[in-house]
Design an enzyme around this catalytic site. Structure first.
Site, PDB file in Angstrom:
ATOM      1  NE  ARG A  23     -40.300   8.784  -4.186  1.00 56.81           N
ATOM      2  CZ  ARG A  23     -40.934   9.931  -3.990  1.00 56.81           C
ATOM      3  NH1 ARG A  23     -40.256  11.045  -3.819  1.00 56.81           N
ATOM      4  NH2 ARG A  23     -42.246   9.973  -3.992  1.00 56.81           N
ATOM      5  CG  HIS A  62     -51.764   4.543  32.990  1.00 53.96           C
ATOM      6  ND1 HIS A  62     -50.634   4.438  32.233  1.00 53.96           N
ATOM      7  CD2 HIS A  62     -51.597   3.687  34.021  1.00 53.96           C
ATOM      8  CE1 HIS A  62     -49.805   3.565  32.782  1.00 53.96           C
ATOM      9  NE2 HIS A  62     -50.374   3.090  33.867  1.00 53.96           N
ATOM     10  CG  HIS A 118     -54.666   4.512  26.433  1.00 50.19           C
ATOM     11  ND1 HIS A 118     -53.305   4.695  26.495  1.00 50.19           N
ATOM     12  CD2 HIS A 118     -54.918   3.947  25.237  1.00 50.19           C
ATOM     13  CE1 HIS A 118     -52.761   4.274  25.371  1.00 50.19           C
ATOM     14  NE2 HIS A 118     -53.719   3.817  24.585  1.00 50.19           N
ATOM     15  CE1 TYR A 131     -49.740   9.479  26.178  1.00 50.36           C
ATOM     16  CE2 TYR A 131     -48.382   7.790  25.166  1.00 50.36           C
ATOM     17  CZ  TYR A 131     -48.792   8.482  26.285  1.00 50.36           C
ATOM     18  OH  TYR A 131     -48.246   8.190  27.517  1.00 50.36           O
TER      19      TYR A 131
END
Length: 178
Positions: A23, A62, A118, A131
């Site tokens: 499925r 960042h 990051h 996130y």
């Protein structure tokens, strides 16, 4: 669920358990008590973010300057090269970076504790990145480091020149802000 240490202190690669059959599949993307126990820290998420980017887009590096965010990052569609840079003075991995492939097919997540920079590069035709954040985004507290800083020397898996925002292209080099 499996949790693995990375080369950056406290950054963890998470491999959730995936239940598949004819499925499709099911996986748990977050469960507070289980994640806290496996990561060894208290987690209180206050904001969820979602981005869609096309192939070749590079976002980052960042961070929040005085109100750092912890982030639990996952890809719901596509594939990215996710990068974390340790800018925390006094950290055993200060000045180092780590990169991992996160994708909708491997279901991996990355825990990025507060205080790190990051960024990511989209490897697939497009990528949807989600996130969870431990503090609210504050535009006046935003910081960035040049994605192509030669002192950091991130080995981005580039195929040509990346698509980078003007703000990211004009971000300062690490030597000017460390």
């Amino acid at each position: 669920m499996n949790v693995f240490d990375t080369q950056i202190h406290d950054v963890k690669l998470i491999q959730p358990q995936v239940f598949s059959d004819e499925r499709g599949y099911f996986l748990e993307t977050f469960q507070k008590e289980r994640y806290e126990a496996l990561l060894g820290c208290s987690l209180q998420f206050v904001q969820d973010n979602y981005s869609r980017s096309k192939q070749g887009v590079l976002r980052g590096l960042h961070f929040q300057k005085t109100q750092p965010q912890g982030k639990l990052i996952r890809v719901s569609e596509g594939e990215i090269f996710d990068v974390v840079f340790d800018r925390r003075a006094g950290s055993p991995s200060f000045g180092r970076w780590v990169g991992r492939i996160l994708s909708s097919s491997n279901h991996h997540q990355l825990w990025v504790p507060p205080g790190l920079a990051h960024g990511f590069l989209v490897l697939s035709e497009s990528a949807d990145v989600e996130y969870k954040c431990t503090t609210f985004y504050n535009p006046s507290d935003e910081g960035a480091i040049r994605w192509d800083d030669p002192e950091i020397a991130i080995e981005w898996p580039l195929n040509g020149k990346p698509l980078v925002s003007e703000k990211d292209q004009n971000a300062p080099f690490w030597t000017t802000i460390k």
